[in-house]
Write an enzyme that holds these catalytic residues in place. Sequence first.
Site, short mmCIF file in Angstrom:
data_model
loop_
_atom_site.label_atom_id
_atom_site.label_comp_id
_atom_site.label_asym_id
_atom_site.label_seq_id
_atom_site.Cartn_x
_atom_site.Cartn_y
_atom_site.Cartn_z
N ARG A 282 0.85 -1.19 0.00
CA ARG A 282 0.00 0.00 0.00
C ARG A 282 0.89 1.24 0.00
O ARG A 282 1.98 1.25 0.58
CB ARG A 282 -0.85 -0.02 1.27
N THR B 68 -8.45 0.10 -9.84
CA THR B 68 -8.21 -1.12 -9.11
C THR B 68 -8.47 -2.34 -10.00
O THR B 68 -9.29 -2.29 -10.89
CB THR B 68 -9.12 -1.20 -7.86
N ASN C 216 -6.19 3.78 -7.43
CA ASN C 216 -7.40 4.34 -6.83
C ASN C 216 -8.42 4.66 -7.93
O ASN C 216 -8.82 3.76 -8.64
CB ASN C 216 -7.12 5.54 -5.93
N ASP D 32 -7.87 8.12 -0.03
CA ASP D 32 -8.44 7.05 0.81
C ASP D 32 -8.26 7.33 2.31
O ASP D 32 -8.81 6.62 3.14
CB ASP D 32 -7.84 5.68 0.45
N SER E 112 -7.95 0.86 3.19
CA SER E 112 -8.37 0.32 1.89
C SER E 112 -9.51 -0.66 2.07
O SER E 112 -9.71 -1.20 3.16
CB SER E 112 -7.18 -0.41 1.26
N SER E 113 -10.25 -0.89 0.98
CA SER E 113 -11.27 -1.95 0.98
C SER E 113 -10.79 -3.17 0.20
O SER E 113 -11.52 -4.15 0.08
CB SER E 113 -12.56 -1.43 0.33
N GLY F 114 -13.58 -1.88 -7.24
CA GLY F 114 -14.84 -1.14 -7.08
C GLY F 114 -14.99 -0.49 -5.72
O GLY F 114 -16.09 -0.46 -5.16
N GLY F 115 -13.87 0.05 -5.17
CA GLY F 115 -13.95 0.76 -3.90
C GLY F 115 -14.59 -0.11 -2.82
O GLY F 115 -14.30 -1.31 -2.74
#
Length: 563
Positions: free
Chosen positions: A95, A376, A396, A418, A447-448, A468-469
Site C-alpha cells: 500500500r 483497481t 485508486n 483514501d 483500503s477496501s 470497485g472501492g
Amino acid sequence: MNRVWLRWGMLLTMVTGAWAADPVAPGRRGMVATVQPVATQAGLDALKAGGNAVDAAIACALTLGVVDGHNSGLGGGAFMTLRLADGSLWALDGRETAPAAARTDLYLTNGTPDPRRSQDGALAVGVPGELALLAYASTNFGRLPMSRLLEAAARVASNGFALDRHYASRLDATRQELAAFPATRAIFLKPNGTPWQAGDRLVQTDLAASYRALAGTGPEWFYRGPFAQRTDAWMKANGGVLSAADFARYTVRVLDPVQGTYRGWEIVSFPPPSSGGVHVIEILNILENFDLRALGDRSPEFVHLVTEAMKRAFADRAHWLGDPDFAPVPMGLISKAYGQELARQIRRDRATGVSGSGVPPRATNEVFAGDISRHTTHFSTADAEGNWVACTASLNTSFGSKVVIPGTGILLNNHMDDFSIQPGIPNAFGLVGAAANAIAPGKRPLSSMSPTLLLRNGRPVLSVGAAGGPTIISQTLLAILRTVDFGQPPGDALRGPRFHHQWRPDELHVEAALGDTVIAALRALGHTVVVEPSLGAAQAVGIEAGALVGAADPRGEGSAAGW
Ligand code: DON
C-alpha cells in the site's frame, strides 16, 4: 486459451459484437484470471515457462500496468494474499504511504476540505508500493527472474495493444482531467486532444523504457534512482510534497493474513490497513447465525439479512479501521461473540437504523499487529503444486492522480484520497472515516481491497477479490456466500446479482438483475434502494470437479486461462 463453457463467451459476443476471451476456463497445471486477456496471457506464459503461481501473478500485475493502466500500475499500490505449496500463509502489503510532509490539514483551505486536491494532481499521490511488493514476492517466492517478466511486459508497451471498450470509456470520462498534465496528455490523448477510441492501438514507449530500466537495474531505479529523483523534481515544481527521501524510505510490509471461519470453511484475507479482510469476516460471523441456504441467493430475505450485516460492519469500518501502525484496530471485530451480538440486533421484518459503530469485545487491548517483520484490479492465480495467489492492485480512481512523471510513462496514484481528509467528509467513494484513518506522515490509507483465499480442511478452494472501492468487500463476501451456502462454481458465484450497503449513505445499491419483484420487496422492508446496471469487477480461481477453474467477471472484458 481454452474455449469451454461457451455460454459467457457467447453472451459477451452478443454484447460487444466481437469474440471476447472466455471468462471461465479449466486447467490442471495452472490457472490465471484477470480483467484483461493480454494480462491473462502473460500470466499463462509465465506458468508455461516454468514459473509458479507467484510468477504468474507478477506477470499479470506488470502487464496490467501496461494494458489496464487506468486501474493499476507501478505508480500505485497493491495487496497480495498467498498460500504457498508448503501451507504457509502470507499477506504482502504494498500500500502507498503518506509523504513525510503530509499533515491532517493537507487538504484544508481556511479550514474547509477540498477533496479535488486529494484526488487530482501532485498532492493526491502517496509513495507507490506495488513494485516493492512484486520484487519481494519474486525474490522470496517466485521461480523466474523478474527481469524476464518485466521484459515481456515492456514488449507489450512498445508494440502497443488494442484498447477495449472499457478502457476507451474510462479515457473518455477522464479526458479533461488528463489534459491538464502534458506528459499524461501526450500518451492518452491524440495530438488533437481527443481520447483514443476502442480498437485504437496504444503504444507506450516511455513506459517500455521504464520497465526495461527496472529489468536492468532492479527496483533501486524506482526507489533510490532516476525515477525517485525525477518525481521529486516534478513535485517541487508542481506544488507537491512527495520527495525522493519518501521513496527511499518505502518498504513492503510482510503481515499475517487475517483469518476466520464460516460454517467450518477457512477464510484467509488481508489485514489492516485493508478493511477488507476484517469486514468480510465480521459480516460472515454475523451471517453464520442465519440459515441463508434455505432462503436462496436471490430472495429479498437473503438480500435483507446480508444488507443489515453489511451496514453494521461498515459503521465499524468508519470508526475503528486504519493503519494498525498508527491506530489500534480491535481484533474483537472478527470474534464470533461479536458477530452473534450484531446478529441479535437484526430484525427480519424491517430495515433498522444503525446510528454508529459497535463496541467489539476487548476493544482496547487486543489489536491487529502492524509489521511482523518477518479504479483497481483483482487477479487470481494458482498452480498444481498448491501455490495460490489473490492480488488486488490499484491507482485508486481512474488514472489515479492523472500525473505521469515526464519521460517515464508511469501514472501515479491518488490514494491520499483514501484517508479521511476530515472526520465525516466523504472520499471519492462516499466513505467517511475518523481519527483512525486520519493523515499522518508515513501512514498507509485505509483500503477496501480484499484479496481473499477460501480453504476447506486446509486446502485452498477459492482465490477471489474485486475492484470497485467499498463494493469490493460486498463482492468478495457474495462470492464466498455463493460458494459456501449455495454450492456454486466460481463462474456462477461471480455472475449472481450483486448488492452493496456501506452504512453511509444509507442506501442499498442493487444490480437491476435482482429483478423488480425483489427490489419492490426490499423497498417494502424499508430499504432505500438504488438500482445500478452493474456493480464491480471480481475475478476468481477455484476448484470444480477436482480441477482448477478460473473465472473473470462476466460484466467485464476479462478472461481466465489455464493449462
Ligand atoms: O483501496 C481502496 O479501497 C480503493 N482505493 C480501491 C479503489 C477501487 O477499487 C477503484 N476501482 N474501481
